[in-house]
Design an enzyme around this catalytic site. Structure first.
Site, PDB file in Angstrom:
ATOM      1  N   GLY A 295       4.767  -2.934 -18.964  1.00  0.00           N
ATOM      2  CA  GLY A 295       5.839  -3.861 -19.311  1.00  0.00           C
ATOM      3  C   GLY A 295       7.047  -3.094 -19.830  1.00  0.00           C
ATOM      4  O   GLY A 295       7.295  -1.941 -19.452  1.00  0.00           O
ATOM      5  N   SER A 296       7.742  -3.711 -20.781  1.00  0.00           N
ATOM      6  CA  SER A 296       9.080  -3.237 -21.146  1.00  0.00           C
ATOM      7  C   SER A 296       9.131  -1.839 -21.735  1.00  0.00           C
ATOM      8  O   SER A 296      10.182  -1.213 -21.714  1.00  0.00           O
ATOM      9  CB  SER A 296       9.710  -4.207 -22.134  1.00  0.00           C
ATOM     10  N   THR A 297       8.036  -1.368 -22.302  1.00  0.00           N
ATOM     11  CA  THR A 297       8.084  -0.009 -22.840  1.00  0.00           C
ATOM     12  C   THR A 297       8.453   0.988 -21.744  1.00  0.00           C
ATOM     13  O   THR A 297       8.989   2.051 -22.010  1.00  0.00           O
ATOM     14  CB  THR A 297       6.732   0.406 -23.454  1.00  0.00           C
TER      15      THR A 297
END
Lengths: 737, 363
Positions: A295-297
């Site tokens: 995801g966003s990491t």
């Protein structure tokens, strides 16, 4: 020698008799020569043959397990040790009443007497009765005083800290074979060489005594883990899992400069002392063997690559198209309708649209290069068994929409350790250091003194320039201060990081789950001279599931305690109160991020995974788009209003700033890297502890000039951190080794 | 002319050394078995030590008694008569295991067959000295000379102890050989012996087994080859330097009678090639010096006596060692001076006393 007739018979001494005596002498001499030749043949020529024959009939060999090497943490605390326990064996031929002995022993062991008797009767000269007994049982059998029953010291694995670092350490079976973790990976090293107990037997097959060939103990292994940090990580992970009712979770604490893993936690866990009672699912080390969409990491990688390739600048404004982008027919919506965001804000607010636009600038192959440079798609080489490679398809196998998916951390599979190492590379000024968990080996019976263990750094590689790294660090710090990571704000320390929320694949339906997420937070602290990288992930938290809500606080709690434990000097004392204000504000903030929208609705990439990823789901799923609820949209507006860059300097605060000389600095960007402009002058940043290079980079960033004296690590500076630099003044920094 | 010199020091030294080593090895070979059977590891050692003391006493006495005094018909025939009587008596006195070998007097036990050897030697030396001129006379010399030997052979073989019986024949042959008998007489003597041996060996199952085992011990390692193989293993594992005193394993019930007939195997295992050769060399020294005494003896009686005593010890020693090394089939012959066995040791030492006395009077 036909004797002549004794002509000289009257002579008392006849030459004939003498000849015959010489004949006898010759006969006996030849005989003795024959004996000597035979002796030589038997004792020298055929020595080996007879030695073997003798051993075969005289000895019964029983293996004696060697003392398994210890496993220590980096400070020499025992994590796995070997204790001496008694094993009981019988020399059945010496037992007068076998049935009676079996009854008595079975009484102590609480087993079936027939079973014990069967063991006794299995041999005439040696039979194990019970292996690795506890002290009381062996004492009671000793007390029986049975003839023909003997005790042999054997070693048993013991994990004094029970569950601590269970998956890292692994466990051993009854015969001392390593079955998991370090125990398995370094089984050969730890195990040592088994000894032998030679039971000499006479021709009647009775035991005549035992000769022990001492086993050679195994080498000890020193881990990079720190017992205390591991404890902090596990305690906080467990607590967070209870609070969020997560199914599982991992924590990685790493030294960003050396790649050494200080803590590696995986929950739920087990007690390796009684590993056989644990379900197999608990035994594996999720942090290295589980693979999931980050995801966003992962946007850190996207932005890092774009900055490094000079395709974007931190302040450059990107049109986020009101939170919507169509890429190859797929429409992606941000969780909030962002307008124009700077690159920095894309990270802060975790804009999918912004990340996709940056990735498109990079192009597939360049993006792919950076993904690999940050260690994804291959094993990190951390010294643990079952490490996954992760899943990073080469660019030539991407679909048209892959670039967009990957830009926001989908269609790519990572392990916790891979992700932590990527963040460490940012923290370490752009140099990637492969993670390590084994510091070294020490010889048996040697305590791990610092001299005995050589902590040698692994091979490093530069992925992005120091300048890019500094820019990213600032963005990540801003994410904590102003973006989705507010709950990661620490007391007295600056911190930086990125939240992540990824959908899990529902193994039952083969679709991306609408409710099961992996919430994560990847960050480091202090920002200027990071002491630790901490990565946390929580699997399927109930209720609030965004990384910023559930993972960031966990990061905060762990990092706070670890920094205190490591005696890292505070770098944010002066702004303490302001942090508290921001934190108060953060309580009301919606830290949601990440979109349920997907560029690729298929979960086909999971088809590449190894078996540890679970059942391979069906290939295609329907699009699932869940619009933000009106309530969420409302909150988003508040957030957007509160935390737009223009408003940074005027955060809503409940309490006024604490009046002090140091805080005469404007409550601007709470940023350790950049000095704060104030009305009277500038405040000196903290250079202490930095290398010459990073101090110079920091100074350049801050726009102040420094005088460098000496080399090594900054020990002194004037003016002191937080003090005002007179206009036109310089900061003198003294370095030493 | 005869002159008086001191007794042969080489003979004396080698015998004392052999007896001393024998005491050590008897202890080493028997300690475990003795402590198990009699409750004391020293049981065999003490008895052997007592016999050795008695033996040395006898040796010292006989060493100082002029051997010419032995040339007395009453003594010579008395000894023959007592031996014959005892050899017959054992058939009634000793019924253990159907083997009639021992005469027991309280705590002491005695093997009359051991006495047969010196009795024969003394008789032959005495008888042949007076017949040196008529050695070819079959009726008056040969047959009377062989009669006691044949009688003893028959009685001892019936015990049954074929080994000692054959040993008596071998000793008699050696004396007769040196006395000057024609070699073809030995050929004639062998002719009746062959069928006798055929019946005594091939028709007695356990003796046949032993012979078969000798030719191929490994064909039945747990059965008839067992003793031979165990002996070879003991010797073989000794290597060059041996396992060390008391360290041998083969004596622990693998070897039959490790303290008597197979004591040389224990020596070989514990002292290796070096120790084994040392023992062989000691015996060789004894024999060479013994025959030197015979060569220098002042009269045929003394010469034949010396030859007989030396041959008795030498042949018995090498025969025993050859059995241990599987060069000869298994026969129950003890190793002189070294093997456990009181009567053997006493008689051997007494015989050496006579030999030493002969060595004092040379021509």
């Amino acid at each position: 020698m036909e004797p002549k007739s004794s002509a000289s018979s009257s002579a008392k001494k006849t030459p004939n008799q003498n000849r015959r005596i010489y004949g006898l002498i010759a006969f006996l001499f030849l005989w003795s020569c024959l004996i000597a030749v035979r002796l030589f043949s038997l004792q020298v020529v055929r020595y080996g043959e007879f030695t073997q024959r003798a051993a075969r009939q005289q000895q019964r060999t029983v293996e004696v397990s060697p003392r398994r090497g210890m496993i220590y943490d980096r400070n020499g605390h025992e994590l796995a040790m070997t204790i001496s326990v008694d094993s009981v064996f019988a020399v059945p031929s010496e037992i007068p009443d076998q049935a009676n002995a079996a009854d008595l022993i079975a009484g102590v062991l609480q087993t079936d007497p027939r079973e014990v008797l069967a063991r006794i009767q299995s041999s005439r000269n040696f039979a194990w009765i019970a292996r690795k007994l506890d002290a009381t049982a062996s004492q009671r059998i000793r007390g029986l005083n049975l003839k023909g029953i003997y005790f042999q010291k054997e070693s048993k694995r013991y994990y004094p800290k029970s569950e601590l670092a269970a998956q890292v350490l692994g466990f051993v079976g009854l015969d001392d074979e390593g079955l998991g973790g370090i125990e398995k990976k370094f089984d050969d090293t730890l195990r040592g060489r088994p000894g032998k107990m030679l039971v000499s037997v006479d021709a009647r097959q009775r035991s005549l005594g035992r000769v022990e060939k001492q086993p050679e103990p195994g080498s000890n292994i020193v881990l990079t883990l720190d017992e205390k940090i591991q404890y902090i990580a596990e305690r906080e992970l467990e607590r967070a899992m209870q609070e969020t009712q997560s199914e599982a979770g991992t924590v990685v604490v790493q030294d960003p400069q050396t790649g050494e893993i200080l803590a590696l936690a995986s929950h739920p866990t087990f007690n390796p002392n009684v590993f056989h009672t644990a379900s197999p699912q608990l035994l594996k080390n999720r942090a290295v063997s589980d693979i999931y969409e980050p995801g966003s990491t992962f946007k850190i990688v996207t932005v890092a690559a774009a900055l490094q390739e000079n395709l974007a600048k931190p302040e450059e404004m990107i049109d986020c198209q009101n939170g919507s982008i169509t890429i190859f027919g797929h429409r992606i919506r941000d969780h909030k309708p962002f307008g124009v965001l700077s690159v920095s804000q894309i990270i802060q607010q975790s804009s999918d649209v912004g990340a996709i636009k940056l990735a498109l600038r990079l192009g597939e192959s360049r993006f792919d290069q950076y993904i690999r440079a940050f260690g994804f798609g291959s094993q990190t080489g951390v010294e643990l068994p079952g490490e996954t490679r992760g899943m990073a398809k080469p660019a030539n196998r991407w679909t048209k929409s892959s670039i967009g998916s990957i830009a926001m951390g989908q269609e790519v599979g990572v392990s916790s350790v891979q992700l932590a190492s990527m963040v460490s590379a940012i923290a370490n000024d752009g140099v990637y250091t492969p993670p390590r968990i084994v510091a070294g080996m020490v010889a048996p019976r040697t305590t791990p003194t610092p001299q005995a263990v050589v902590f040698k750094p692994a091979e490093q590689r530069r992925v992005i320039s120091p300048l890019t790294a500094v820019q990213l660090k600032k963005m990540l710090e801003d994410t904590v201060l102003f973006g989705t990571g507010k709950k990661a704000i620490l007391d007295g320390y600056t911190s930086a990081g990125k939240t992540g929320t990824a959908q899990k694949v529902d193994t039952k339906t083969g679709r991306y789950s609408t409710w099961a997420h992996i919430a994560s937070f990847a960050g480091f602290a202090p920002v200027n001279n990071p002491a630790v990288t901490v990565y946390v992930s929580l699997d399927s938290p109930r209720g609030v599931h965004h990384g910023g809500d559930v993972a960031a606080p966990l990061f905060g709690r762990i990092t706070q305690q670890v920094l205190a434990y490591l005696n890292v000097p505070h770098d944010a004392d002066v702004r303490h109160s302001r942090y508290l204000q921001l934190r108060a504000a953060a309580k009301n903030a919606d830290l949601s991020e990440g979109s349920p929208d997907r560029l690729s609705d298929t979960v086909e990439f999971y088809g590449d995974l190894t078996a540890d990823a679970g059942p391979v789901p069906a290939l295609s799923t329907s699009a699932n788009s869940s619009k933000p609820t009106p309530n969420e949209q409302e909150r988003a507006k508040v957030i957007a209003a509160s935390f737009t860059p223009e408003q940074k300097t005027q955060p809503r605060s409940v309490d006024p700033p604490m009046p002090s000389a140091e805080t005469s600095a404007a409550p601007a960007a709470a940023n350790g890297t950049v000095i704060l402009d104030s009305e009277g002058g500038r405040v000196a940043p903290a250079f202490l502890g930095k290398s010459v290079r990073s101090a110079m980079v920091a100074a350049q960033q801050a726009g102040i000039e420094i005088d460098v004296i000496g080399s090594g690590v900054a020990r002194e500076q004037a003016p002191a951190p937080g003090q005002t630099i007179p206009p036109g003044g310089r900061v003198t920094v003294r370095f030493s080794r | 002319m005869a002159k008086r010199v001191s007794a042969d020091r080489w003979i004396f030294g080698s015998v004392v050394l052999l007896v001393f080593l024998g005491l050590i090895m008897v202890f080493s070979a028997s300690a475990v078995m003795a402590s198990e059977r009699f409750g004391s590891a020293y049981s065999f050692l003490f008895r052997q030590f007592a016999w050795a003391l008695a033996g040395f006493l006898a040796m010292l006495i006989l060493m100082n008694v002029d051997h010419q005094k032995l040339k007395h018909p009453a003594l010579v025939f008395g000894l023959l008569g007592i031996t014959a009587f005892l050899l017959v008596a054992v058939f009634f006195l000793d019924r253990t295991h159907n083997v009639h070998r021992w005469v027991r007097l309280g705590p002491l036990s005695f093997q009359p067959s051991e006495l047969a050897k010196p009795a024969l030697i003394l008789f032959l030396a005495y008888f042949l000295e007076s017949r040196t001129k008529s050695l070819t006379d079959l009726r008056n010399t040969l047959l009377p000379a062989l009669a006691p030997a044949a009688l003893f052979f028959a009685l001892i073989a019936a015990q049954p102890d074929l080994g000692t019986a054959l040993m008596c024949l071998a000793i008699a042959s050696a004396v007769l050989f040196v006395a000057g008998f024609r070699l073809r007489y030995f050929g004639y003597a062998l002719l009746p012996l062959i069928p006798a041996l055929y019946f005594l060996v091939w028709r007695v199952p356990w003796r046949k087994e032993r012979i078969l085992a000798f030719f191929d011990p490994f064909s039945d390692p747990q059965g008839r080859g067992f003793h031979t193989i165990q002996s070879l293993i003991a010797v073989g594992t000794g290597g060059v330097s041996g396992a060390g005193l008391m360290e041998g394993k083969q004596k622990l019930f693998y070897l039959p009678e490790p303290q008597t007939d197979f004591i040389f195997a224990v020596i070989s295992e514990e002292f290796g090639l070096i120790g084994s050769i040392f023992i062989v060399v000691l015996f060789l020294i004894f024999c060479l010096r013994g025959f030197r005494v015979a060569l220098r003896a002042k009269d045929p009686f003394a010469r034949l006596l010396a030859v007989g005593i030396t041959a008795m010890i030498g042949i018995q020693a090498f025969f025993n060692i050859s059995v241990v090394l599987a060069l000869l089939p298994t026969k129950g012959i003890p190793l002189p001076f070294l093997s456990y066995g009181g009567s053997s040791l006493l008689i051997m030492l007494a015989s050496v006393g006579v030999l030493l006395n002969i060595s004092k009077q040379v021509e």
